[in-house]
Design an enzyme around this catalytic site. Structure first.
Site, PDB file in Angstrom:
ATOM      1  CG  ASN A 113      -3.888   3.678   6.058  1.00  0.00           C
ATOM      2  OD1 ASN A 113      -3.095   2.736   6.109  1.00  0.00           O
ATOM      3  ND2 ASN A 113      -3.536   4.915   6.309  1.00  0.00           N
ATOM      4  CG  HIS A 114      -1.571   5.431   2.701  1.00  0.00           C
ATOM      5  ND1 HIS A 114      -1.997   6.734   2.843  1.00  0.00           N
ATOM      6  CD2 HIS A 114      -0.758   5.173   3.761  1.00  0.00           C
ATOM      7  CE1 HIS A 114      -1.459   7.251   3.940  1.00  0.00           C
ATOM      8  NE2 HIS A 114      -0.718   6.319   4.529  1.00  0.00           N
ATOM      9  CG  HIS A 149       5.717   1.411   8.070  1.00  0.00           C
ATOM     10  ND1 HIS A 149       6.112   2.344   7.130  1.00  0.00           N
ATOM     11  CD2 HIS A 149       4.536   0.926   7.624  1.00  0.00           C
ATOM     12  CE1 HIS A 149       5.210   2.435   6.172  1.00  0.00           C
ATOM     13  NE2 HIS A 149       4.237   1.567   6.461  1.00  0.00           N
ATOM     14  CG  HIS A 204      -2.960  -1.885   6.708  1.00  0.00           C
ATOM     15  ND1 HIS A 204      -1.671  -2.175   6.346  1.00  0.00           N
ATOM     16  CD2 HIS A 204      -3.084  -0.537   6.626  1.00  0.00           C
ATOM     17  CE1 HIS A 204      -1.038  -1.058   6.032  1.00  0.00           C
ATOM     18  NE2 HIS A 204      -1.875  -0.041   6.215  1.00  0.00           N
ATOM     19  CD  GLU A 240      -1.079   1.292   3.330  1.00  0.00           C
ATOM     20  OE1 GLU A 240      -2.191   1.648   2.952  1.00  0.00           O
ATOM     21  OE2 GLU A 240      -0.515   1.752   4.314  1.00  0.00           O
ATOM     22  CG  ASN A 241       2.910   2.668   2.732  1.00  0.00           C
ATOM     23  OD1 ASN A 241       2.975   1.896   3.685  1.00  0.00           O
ATOM     24  ND2 ASN A 241       2.078   3.689   2.723  1.00  0.00           N
ATOM     25  CG  HIS A 245      -1.054   1.038   9.681  1.00  0.00           C
ATOM     26  ND1 HIS A 245      -1.154   1.911   8.621  1.00  0.00           N
ATOM     27  CD2 HIS A 245      -1.317   1.772  10.796  1.00  0.00           C
ATOM     28  CE1 HIS A 245      -1.482   3.120   9.074  1.00  0.00           C
ATOM     29  NE2 HIS A 245      -1.577   3.061  10.396  1.00  0.00           N
TER      30      HIS A 245
END
Length: 257
Positions: free
Chosen positions: A67-68, A177, A150, A39-40, A175
């Protein structure tokens, strides 16, 4: 069955870490499936069709989001055509994409479900209330099921692990990290870890250039979040699953370079 799950891939450094470390991990561990949270992966925020394809080319079988998911606007137009990528299943009805899928290879099948937490994140549908129905649907195809939860709050992640204990093969958190040291197989045969960690720039603050983050804590002045440069890292877990879908073991993996 042996499954490698790679923690949140952050920007170009994260994609480079996959390219550098994944081939050797495959030789060392001989895993059957590689799943990653992406997602990142696009500049630190979101995913694109082209970047997803590049990660598949590097040997990742399946991608989850978070969420991204929609920070790169083009993904909403292409995600329905990608059977190897899922977004959190507890988005409201009508949102593009799917929240779960089954990946098959060499006579084996693995179900993957993506969920988003609600503590300190967007108030999506309740993941605890809807996940059991999704698990039951997947069990028509395979007993081996991995959950990418997440979420921000440790308590919410632990609660999900306990809620799904004995119902799925693994609950892995993403999420935050930062890789946690609480990996274990719960008594009823579900592998669990609160957070798998991040794959990206090691000399950073959760993937972001340090200076802006520190200055924000000192002054509360806004700043632009930029993916850091420098040394790279890969964080992952390796999960072994038997033919009945019970976890036999879970191992944390870290690589720096």
């Amino acid at each position: 069955m042996r499954v490698l799950f790679i923690g949140d891939i952050v920007g170009r450094p994260g994609r480079e870490a996959v390219e550098v470390f994944l081939p050797q991990l495959k030789r060392d561990y001989n895993m059957d499936f590689v799943v990653a949270n992406g997602e990142n992966a696009a500049g630190g925020r979101g995913m694109t069709k082209d970047i997803a394809f590049s990660l598949y080319e590097l040997g990742i079988d399946f991608l989850t989001l978070g969420n991204h998911a929609w920070d790169q606007k083009t993904l909403a137009k292409s995600i329905d055509d990608d059977r190897r990528m899922i977004r959190p299943a507890n988005y409201p009805v009508g949102v593009p994409g799917r929240g779960y899928g089954v990946v098959s290879k060499n006579g084996l099948s693995l179900g993957v479900i993506n969920l988003s937490g609600r503590v300190y994140l967007a108030p999506l549908d309740n993941p605890f209330k809807m996940v059991t129905d999704v698990v039951n649907k997947i069990k028509d195809e395979t007993q081996a099921i991995l959950i990418d939860f997440h979420a921000e709050a440790t308590s919410e992640k632990v609660a999900m692990g306990r809620f799904l204990e004995g119902k799925v093969s693994a609950v892995v958190g993403t999420h935050t990290h930062i890789q946690t040291a609480d990996e274990r197989v719960l008594p009823l045969g579900t592998a669990y870890i609160t957070d798998v960690g991040m794959t990206g720039p090691a000399d950073s603050i959760i993937g972001v250039k340090k200076e802006g983050v520190i200055n924000n804590f000192l002054t509360q002045m806004p700043f632009r979040m930029e993916v850091a440069d420098g040394p790279i890292q890969l964080n992952a877990v390796l999960v072994d699953i038997d033919e009945k879908g019970r976890a036999l073991g879970i191992e944390r993996i870290q690589r720096l370079g």
